[in-house]
Design a protein around this motif. Sequence first.
Motif, mmCIF file in Angstrom:
data_model
loop_
_atom_site.group_PDB
_atom_site.id
_atom_site.type_symbol
_atom_site.label_atom_id
_atom_site.label_comp_id
_atom_site.label_asym_id
_atom_site.label_seq_id
_atom_site.Cartn_x
_atom_site.Cartn_y
_atom_site.Cartn_z
ATOM 1 N N GLU A 71 0.859 -1.175 0.000
ATOM 2 C CA GLU A 71 0.000 0.000 0.000
ATOM 3 C C GLU A 71 0.902 1.234 0.000
ATOM 4 N N GLY A 72 0.592 2.184 -0.856
ATOM 5 C CA GLY A 72 1.339 3.427 -0.893
ATOM 6 C C GLY A 72 0.414 4.604 -0.648
ATOM 7 N N PHE A 73 0.929 5.627 0.013
ATOM 8 C CA PHE A 73 0.151 6.828 0.325
ATOM 9 C C PHE A 73 1.013 8.045 -0.019
ATOM 10 N N TYR A 74 0.509 8.900 -0.896
ATOM 11 C CA TYR A 74 1.195 10.141 -1.233
ATOM 12 C C TYR A 74 0.297 11.281 -0.757
ATOM 13 N N ASP A 90 4.391 11.925 11.036
ATOM 14 C CA ASP A 90 3.520 12.956 10.490
ATOM 15 C C ASP A 90 3.969 13.255 9.068
ATOM 16 N N ALA A 91 3.126 12.893 8.120
ATOM 17 C CA ALA A 91 3.429 13.053 6.700
ATOM 18 C C ALA A 91 2.745 14.310 6.187
ATOM 19 N N THR A 92 3.546 15.268 5.765
ATOM 20 C CA THR A 92 3.014 16.527 5.244
ATOM 21 C C THR A 92 2.954 16.458 3.722
ATOM 22 N N THR A 93 2.414 17.499 3.112
ATOM 23 C CA THR A 93 2.270 17.577 1.665
ATOM 24 C C THR A 93 3.580 17.198 0.972
ATOM 25 N N GLY A 94 3.478 16.287 0.011
ATOM 26 C CA GLY A 94 4.641 15.863 -0.746
ATOM 27 C C GLY A 94 5.343 14.637 -0.181
ATOM 28 N N THR A 95 4.811 14.062 0.897
ATOM 29 C CA THR A 95 5.425 12.885 1.523
ATOM 30 C C THR A 95 4.813 11.611 0.963
ATOM 31 N N LEU A 96 5.671 10.633 0.705
ATOM 32 C CA LEU A 96 5.242 9.308 0.261
ATOM 33 C C LEU A 96 5.515 8.309 1.378
ATOM 34 N N VAL A 98 5.178 4.144 1.996
ATOM 35 C CA VAL A 98 4.923 2.846 1.379
ATOM 36 C C VAL A 98 4.950 1.796 2.475
ATOM 37 N N VAL A 99 3.900 0.980 2.516
ATOM 38 C CA VAL A 99 3.756 -0.047 3.551
ATOM 39 C C VAL A 99 3.828 -1.419 2.882
ATOM 40 N N ALA A 100 4.818 -2.194 3.275
ATOM 41 C CA ALA A 100 5.005 -3.532 2.718
ATOM 42 C C ALA A 100 4.055 -4.525 3.386
ATOM 43 N N PRO A 101 3.760 -5.635 2.714
ATOM 44 C CA PRO A 101 2.910 -6.663 3.326
ATOM 45 C C PRO A 101 3.473 -7.081 4.690
ATOM 46 N N GLY A 102 2.552 -7.311 5.627
ATOM 47 C CA GLY A 102 2.939 -7.755 6.961
ATOM 48 C C GLY A 102 3.243 -6.650 7.939
ATOM 49 N N THR A 103 3.298 -5.404 7.475
ATOM 50 C CA THR A 103 3.646 -4.278 8.349
ATOM 51 C C THR A 103 2.388 -3.700 8.989
ATOM 52 N N PRO A 104 2.327 -3.636 10.336
ATOM 53 C CA PRO A 104 1.158 -3.045 10.985
ATOM 54 C C PRO A 104 1.124 -1.545 10.726
ATOM 55 N N SER A 119 -3.606 7.023 -2.928
ATOM 56 C CA SER A 119 -3.197 5.717 -2.406
ATOM 57 C C SER A 119 -3.093 4.716 -3.543
ATOM 58 N N THR A 120 -2.115 3.822 -3.417
ATOM 59 C CA THR A 120 -1.951 2.739 -4.377
ATOM 60 C C THR A 120 -2.066 1.408 -3.658
ATOM 61 N N PHE A 121 -2.586 0.418 -4.357
ATOM 62 C CA PHE A 121 -2.728 -0.933 -3.841
ATOM 63 C C PHE A 121 -2.175 -1.870 -4.909
ATOM 64 N N THR A 122 -1.134 -2.625 -4.554
ATOM 65 C CA THR A 122 -0.478 -3.491 -5.516
ATOM 66 C C THR A 122 -0.417 -4.907 -4.957
ATOM 67 N N PRO A 123 -1.200 -5.853 -5.456
ATOM 68 C CA PRO A 123 -2.222 -5.712 -6.491
ATOM 69 C C PRO A 123 -3.466 -5.002 -5.956
#
Length: 164
Positions: A71-74, A90-96, A98-104, A119-123
């Motif tokens: 999962e990705g969040f921009y 704390d993610a401000t404007t312009g921050t990416l 990325v959360v890998a599988p298994g990460t809480p 947000s991106t979801f792969t797959p």
Amino acid sequence: MTEELKANAQQAGHAVSVVRPGDGETIVLGTTRMRVLEDGSHTGHRLAITESVLAPHTQGPPQHRHSQHDEGFYVLSGTVRFTVGDEDHDATTGTLVVVAPGTPHTFANLTDQPAVMLSTFTPDLYVQYFRDLQEALTGGRPLTPQANIDAMSRYATEPATDLG
């Protein structure tokens, strides 16, 4: 174009997908408004993309883990707090993020201003989860913690109950 790329484009059904402002499927979950820009139907289900507007003081889901997708969040505007295990970011404007599988992980907008994320979801596995939650809400069913856990479990996701 390689034969593999041609086959993937044919499998996806379209070589190009264009989603203009105001287009896309809208999912409303409480104080969060999500616009599905790509649900995976144009990418052979390899990728889904959403835009979410989190109202001020919006709490996110309980911390959870995905076993089958990244999962990705921009952050397009505002500030979003990501909690990963026992760490806050704390993610401000312009921050990416990325959360890998298994990460809480979880996220929230704790500020007085709206926050907008791409947000991106792969797959693409998790987009249907949001549709299921909206269907429950519009059907008058309460989104109890157990109902949320049941919905998550259908999409290779579980709550991170070992964190406290």
